[in-house]
Design an enzyme around this catalytic site. Structure first.
Site, PDB file in Angstrom:
ATOM      1  N   SER A 120       0.425  -0.836  -0.105  1.00 34.24           N
ATOM      2  CA  SER A 120      -0.022   0.151  -0.225  1.00 34.24           C
ATOM      3  C   SER A 120       0.855   0.941   0.019  1.00 34.24           C
ATOM      4  O   SER A 120       0.421   2.393  -0.233  1.00 34.24           O
ATOM      5  CB  SER A 120      -0.652  -0.277   1.158  1.00 34.24           C
ATOM      6  OG  SER A 120      -1.671  -1.232   1.330  1.00 34.24           O
ATOM      7  N   HIS A 141      -1.877  -1.908  -6.608  1.00 32.10           N
ATOM      8  CA  HIS A 141      -2.152  -2.211  -5.798  1.00 32.10           C
ATOM      9  C   HIS A 141      -3.197  -1.888  -5.646  1.00 32.10           C
ATOM     10  O   HIS A 141      -3.549  -1.100  -6.277  1.00 32.10           O
ATOM     11  CB  HIS A 141      -1.904  -0.891  -5.070  1.00 32.10           C
ATOM     12  CG  HIS A 141      -2.747   0.198  -3.917  1.00 32.10           C
ATOM     13  ND1 HIS A 141      -2.401   1.328  -3.736  1.00 32.10           N
ATOM     14  CD2 HIS A 141      -2.784  -1.184  -2.901  1.00 32.10           C
ATOM     15  CE1 HIS A 141      -2.688   1.179  -2.855  1.00 32.10           C
ATOM     16  NE2 HIS A 141      -3.055  -0.239  -1.585  1.00 32.10           N
ATOM     17  N   GLU A 153      -4.067   0.749  -8.961  1.00 31.50           N
ATOM     18  CA  GLU A 153      -3.182   0.740  -8.773  1.00 31.50           C
ATOM     19  C   GLU A 153      -1.592   0.525  -9.347  1.00 31.50           C
ATOM     20  O   GLU A 153      -1.116  -0.216  -8.777  1.00 31.50           O
ATOM     21  CB  GLU A 153      -2.351   2.166  -7.465  1.00 31.50           C
ATOM     22  CG  GLU A 153      -3.569   3.288  -7.520  1.00 31.50           C
ATOM     23  CD  GLU A 153      -2.848   4.180  -5.949  1.00 31.50           C
ATOM     24  OE1 GLU A 153      -2.543   5.151  -6.319  1.00 31.50           O
ATOM     25  OE2 GLU A 153      -2.247   3.581  -4.906  1.00 31.50           O
ATOM     26  N   ASN A 191      -3.199   5.883  -0.793  1.00 33.02           N
ATOM     27  CA  ASN A 191      -3.462   6.132   0.105  1.00 33.02           C
ATOM     28  C   ASN A 191      -2.584   7.514   0.590  1.00 33.02           C
ATOM     29  O   ASN A 191      -2.635   8.235   1.917  1.00 33.02           O
ATOM     30  CB  ASN A 191      -2.010   5.248   0.713  1.00 33.02           C
ATOM     31  CG  ASN A 191      -3.269   3.414   0.315  1.00 33.02           C
ATOM     32  OD1 ASN A 191      -4.681   3.938   1.612  1.00 33.02           O
ATOM     33  ND2 ASN A 191      -2.402   2.584   0.629  1.00 33.02           N
TER      34      ASN A 191
END
Ligand code: NAD
Length: 292
Positions: A120, A141, A153, A191
Site C-alpha cells: 500500500s 495496488h 494502481e 493512500n
C-alpha cells in the site's frame, strides 16, 4: 501479452484471498501461499463463501465458480510457485517481511518470471532493488475488497521494464478492472490522500472532538462518504493503516504524517479492526458497537 497464464499469490489474508479469487475467475491458474496451512484453508473458505454469494446474486454461474475453484492450487513450500509467470506478493505491510519473501522465492522462480507487490505504501524501487530482477518487478495496488473494487494502481519502480508493465496491464484488463498509473512515492496516490484523512479522524477522536459515531456519521452525511473513516480504518486493518502512516512519515519527513498515538495504542492492544473482531468498533455482536 498472452504469456501470463499462472499467477502466484503470496499472503492469503484479506487482500491475497481477494486477488486469488478474481484471478481464478478471470481464467488464470492460481498458486496460493501463506505461512501456515490454517491460513491457506481459511482463505480458501473465504473465497468459496464469496463465490457462493456471487452465484446467489447471479453475478457468476455455478460452473464458473467450480472452474475457478479448480484453478486454485495452494501449499506451504515456496517451490509450489515455481510455474508462476507472475508472482503477486500480498503479505503483511512490513518491508523486512516482503524483502525476505522475495529473497526466499528467487531460487524457485522461472528466469523470466515477474514479481509484483500489492504494498500500500512501500517503495517499489527499494523492494525491487533487493531482488535479482528489478527490471521485472512492479507494484500492483489492488483495493479492498478486491472482488468489489474496480481500481488497481500500477506503480513502476525506477528499473521496471515495459514488458513487465504490459504484463501488469494485461492482468488488470483481464480482471475487468481500471488501471491508474502512480509514480513511486510513499503511499502512491490513493493512500497519500486517504490515510492522512483516516489518521486525522483518529486524532479527532483522540482529542475528544467527537465520538466514533459522531465522526463517522459526520463524514458519511457531511462529505457523502459511503463509510465513515473509522469504520473504513477497521475494514483496512489498523496495523496496515499504522504501517502506511509510518511509511508516509519516514518517507516524506513531514510531521503532518505523524501517526496518531491512539492508532498506535489500538494496534498495540491487538485491536486491528474487522480481522480481529475489534477496532474502533466491536464486531462480535450482531451490529458493530463503537469502542469509544
Ligand atoms: N487491507 C487493505 O485494505 C489493503 C488494500 C490494499 C493493499 N493492501 C496491502 O496488501 C498487503 C496485505 O494486506 P492484508 O490486508 O491482506 O493483510 P492481512 O493481515 O489480512 O494478510 C497478510 C497475510 O500475509 C501473510 N504473511 C505474512 N508473512 C508471510 C510470509 N513470510 N509468507 C507468506 N505469507 C505471509 C499472513 O499470514 C497473512 O495471512 C499489505 O501489503 C497491505 O498494505 C491492503
Amino acid at each position: 501479452m498472452g504469456n501470463i497464464e499462472t499467477v502466484g499469490v503470496i499472503g492469503a489474508g484479506q487482500m491475497g484471498n481477494g486477488i486469488a479469487h478474481v484471478c481464478a475467475l478471470a481464467g488464470f491458474n492460481v498458486l496460493l501461499n501463506d505461512v501456515t496451512q490454517d491460513r491457506i484453508e481459511a482463505a480458501l473458505n473465504v473465497i468459496k463463501k464469496n463465490m457462493v454469494r456471487q452465484v446467489s446474486k447471479d453475478t457468476i454461474t455455478q460452473q464458473e465458480m467450480d472452474d475457478a475453484l479448480a484453478r486454485i492450487k495452494s501449499g506451504l513450500p515456496l517451490e509450489r510457485l515455481s510455474s508462476a509467470d507472475m508472482v503477486i506478493e500480498a503479505a503483511t505491510e512490513k518491508e523486512e517481511i516482503k524483502a525476505q519473501i522475495f529473497k526466499d522465492i528467487t531460487p524457485y522462480l522461472k528466469d523470466d518470471a515477474m514479481l509484483a507487490t500489492n504494498t500500500s505504501s512501500i517503495s517499489i524501487t527499494r523492494l525491487a532493488a533487493a531482488t535479482d530482477r528489478p527490471e521485472r518487478f512492479i507494484g500492483v495496488h489492488f483495493m479492498n475488497p478486491v472482488p468489489v473494487m474496480n481500481l488497481v494502481e500500477v506503480i513502476r519502480g525506477l528499473a521496471t521494464n515495459q514488458e513487465t508493465y504490459d504484463a501488469a496491464a494485461f492482468i488488470v484488463e483481464k480482471l475487468g478492472k481500471t488501471l491508474t498509473n502512480s509514480e513511486d512515492f510513499p503511499g502512491f496516490i490513493v493512500n497519500r490522500i486517504l490515510m492522512p484523512m483516516i489518521n486525522e479522524a483518529v486524532y479527532t477522536l483522540y482529542e475528544g472532538v467527537g465520538s466514533v459515531d459522531s465522526i463517522d456519521t459526520s463524514m458519511k452525511l457531511g462529505a457523502n462518504h459511503p463509510m465513515g473513516p473509522l469504520m473504513l480504518a477497521d475494514f483496512i486493518g489498523l496495523d496496515t493503516c499504522l504501517s502506511i502512516m509510518q511509511v508516509l512519515h519516514d518517507g516524506l519527513a513531514d510531521t503532518k504524517y505523524r501517526p496518531c498515538p491512539l492508532l498506535v495504542k489500538y494496534v498495540e492492544a491487538g485491536w486491528l479492526g474487522r480481522k480481529t473482531n475489534r477496532g474502533f468498533y466491536d464486531y462480535r455482536g450482531e451490529t458493530p458497537i463503537p469502542t469509544r
